[in-house]
Design a protein around this motif. Sequence first.
Motif, PDB file in Angstrom:
ATOM      1  N   UNK A  22       0.867  -1.169   0.000  1.00 61.19           N
ATOM      2  CA  UNK A  22       0.000   0.000   0.000  1.00 61.19           C
ATOM      3  C   UNK A  22       0.905   1.221   0.000  1.00 61.19           C
ATOM      4  N   UNK A  23       0.567   2.213  -0.769  1.00 63.38           N
ATOM      5  CA  UNK A  23       1.457   3.359  -0.932  1.00 63.38           C
ATOM      6  C   UNK A  23       1.637   4.165   0.344  1.00 63.38           C
ATOM      7  N   UNK A  24       0.714   4.068   1.299  1.00 59.32           N
ATOM      8  CA  UNK A  24       0.914   4.796   2.555  1.00 59.32           C
ATOM      9  C   UNK A  24       1.945   4.121   3.450  1.00 59.32           C
ATOM     10  N   UNK A  44      -2.404   1.087  10.657  1.00 58.76           N
ATOM     11  CA  UNK A  44      -3.820   0.741  10.569  1.00 58.76           C
ATOM     12  C   UNK A  44      -4.097   0.030   9.246  1.00 58.76           C
ATOM     13  N   UNK A  45      -5.133  -0.762   9.240  1.00 59.95           N
ATOM     14  CA  UNK A  45      -5.584  -1.430   8.026  1.00 59.95           C
ATOM     15  C   UNK A  45      -7.057  -1.080   7.829  1.00 59.95           C
ATOM     16  N   UNK A  46      -7.332   0.188   7.483  1.00 62.18           N
ATOM     17  CA  UNK A  46      -8.726   0.622   7.403  1.00 62.18           C
ATOM     18  C   UNK A  46      -9.443   0.049   6.188  1.00 62.18           C
ATOM     19  N   UNK A  47     -10.749  -0.072   6.323  1.00 66.29           N
ATOM     20  CA  UNK A  47     -11.574  -0.475   5.186  1.00 66.29           C
ATOM     21  C   UNK A  47     -11.789   0.727   4.289  1.00 66.29           C
ATOM     22  N   UNK A  48     -11.900   0.472   3.011  1.00 63.72           N
ATOM     23  CA  UNK A  48     -12.187   1.559   2.088  1.00 63.72           C
ATOM     24  C   UNK A  48     -11.156   1.653   0.980  1.00 63.72           C
ATOM     25  N   UNK A  49     -11.103   2.822   0.362  1.00 65.24           N
ATOM     26  CA  UNK A  49     -10.245   3.049  -0.797  1.00 65.24           C
ATOM     27  C   UNK A  49      -8.811   3.321  -0.379  1.00 65.24           C
ATOM     28  N   UNK A  50      -7.868   2.747  -1.117  1.00 62.06           N
ATOM     29  CA  UNK A  50      -6.453   3.036  -0.883  1.00 62.06           C
ATOM     30  C   UNK A  50      -5.691   2.865  -2.197  1.00 62.06           C
ATOM     31  N   UNK A  51      -4.539   3.545  -2.275  1.00 57.93           N
ATOM     32  CA  UNK A  51      -3.657   3.414  -3.437  1.00 57.93           C
ATOM     33  C   UNK A  51      -2.655   2.325  -3.146  1.00 57.93           C
ATOM     34  N   UNK A  52      -2.435   1.429  -4.115  1.00 55.10           N
ATOM     35  CA  UNK A  52      -1.526   0.293  -3.948  1.00 55.10           C
ATOM     36  C   UNK A  52      -0.551   0.227  -5.115  1.00 55.10           C
ATOM     37  N   UNK A  53       0.580  -0.386  -4.855  1.00 54.25           N
ATOM     38  CA  UNK A  53       1.615  -0.555  -5.872  1.00 54.25           C
ATOM     39  C   UNK A  53       1.651  -2.024  -6.296  1.00 54.25           C
ATOM     40  N   UNK A  54       1.502  -2.279  -7.599  1.00 53.67           N
ATOM     41  CA  UNK A  54       1.504  -3.627  -8.166  1.00 53.67           C
ATOM     42  C   UNK A  54       2.492  -3.646  -9.333  1.00 53.67           C
ATOM     43  N   UNK A  61       5.757  -6.039 -17.389  1.00 56.70           N
ATOM     44  CA  UNK A  61       6.704  -5.689 -16.330  1.00 56.70           C
ATOM     45  C   UNK A  61       6.499  -4.310 -15.746  1.00 56.70           C
ATOM     46  N   UNK A  62       5.437  -3.612 -16.155  1.00 60.63           N
ATOM     47  CA  UNK A  62       5.206  -2.243 -15.682  1.00 60.63           C
ATOM     48  C   UNK A  62       4.803  -2.222 -14.212  1.00 60.63           C
ATOM     49  N   UNK A  63       5.231  -1.160 -13.511  1.00 58.33           N
ATOM     50  CA  UNK A  63       4.763  -0.875 -12.162  1.00 58.33           C
ATOM     51  C   UNK A  63       3.483  -0.075 -12.294  1.00 58.33           C
ATOM     52  N   UNK A  64       2.457  -0.480 -11.548  1.00 57.96           N
ATOM     53  CA  UNK A  64       1.152   0.157 -11.633  1.00 57.96           C
ATOM     54  C   UNK A  64       0.707   0.652 -10.271  1.00 57.96           C
ATOM     55  N   UNK A  65       0.026   1.787 -10.276  1.00 60.53           N
ATOM     56  CA  UNK A  65      -0.590   2.340  -9.085  1.00 60.53           C
ATOM     57  C   UNK A  65      -2.090   2.115  -9.233  1.00 60.53           C
ATOM     58  N   UNK A  66      -2.675   1.287  -8.330  1.00 61.91           N
ATOM     59  CA  UNK A  66      -4.097   0.956  -8.388  1.00 61.91           C
ATOM     60  C   UNK A  66      -4.834   1.630  -7.247  1.00 61.91           C
ATOM     61  N   UNK A  67      -6.022   2.146  -7.528  1.00 65.50           N
ATOM     62  CA  UNK A  67      -6.908   2.665  -6.495  1.00 65.50           C
ATOM     63  C   UNK A  67      -7.974   1.591  -6.293  1.00 65.50           C
ATOM     64  N   UNK A  68      -7.867   0.870  -5.151  1.00 56.24           N
ATOM     65  CA  UNK A  68      -8.694  -0.318  -4.921  1.00 56.24           C
ATOM     66  C   UNK A  68      -9.418  -0.225  -3.589  1.00 56.24           C
ATOM     67  N   UNK A  69     -10.658  -0.709  -3.562  1.00 55.76           N
ATOM     68  CA  UNK A  69     -11.446  -0.770  -2.329  1.00 55.76           C
ATOM     69  C   UNK A  69     -11.107  -2.070  -1.611  1.00 55.76           C
TER      70      UNK A  69
END
Length: 85
Positions: A22-24, A44-54, A61-69
């Motif tokens: 998670x980006x945070x 914390x591991x809150x429920x809801x939307x967060x930005x993640x690195x995949x 092979x690209x690095x992606x930033x996902x906004x996932x619930x």
Amino acid sequence: MLRIVCPHCGPRAQVEFVFDRALDAILPLDASPAEAVSRLYARDNPRGWSWELWRHTAGCGAWLKLHRHSVTHEIDAVQTIGDLA
């Protein structure tokens, strides 16, 4: 299973990607040891939307930033980070 839309390869199954973090959870370079422990292991591991690195390891092979619930696993945004590997 998630269906992630890679900006370069199109829709792909989650098994083609590797979750990095998670980006945070990314630490600043000047973080103290106590801050590092707190942000990496006691955050914390809150429920809801967060930005993640995949990374699309089985594809381009690209690095992606996902906004996932974190509850519904809905993905509403995917952005490329940097150039193709």
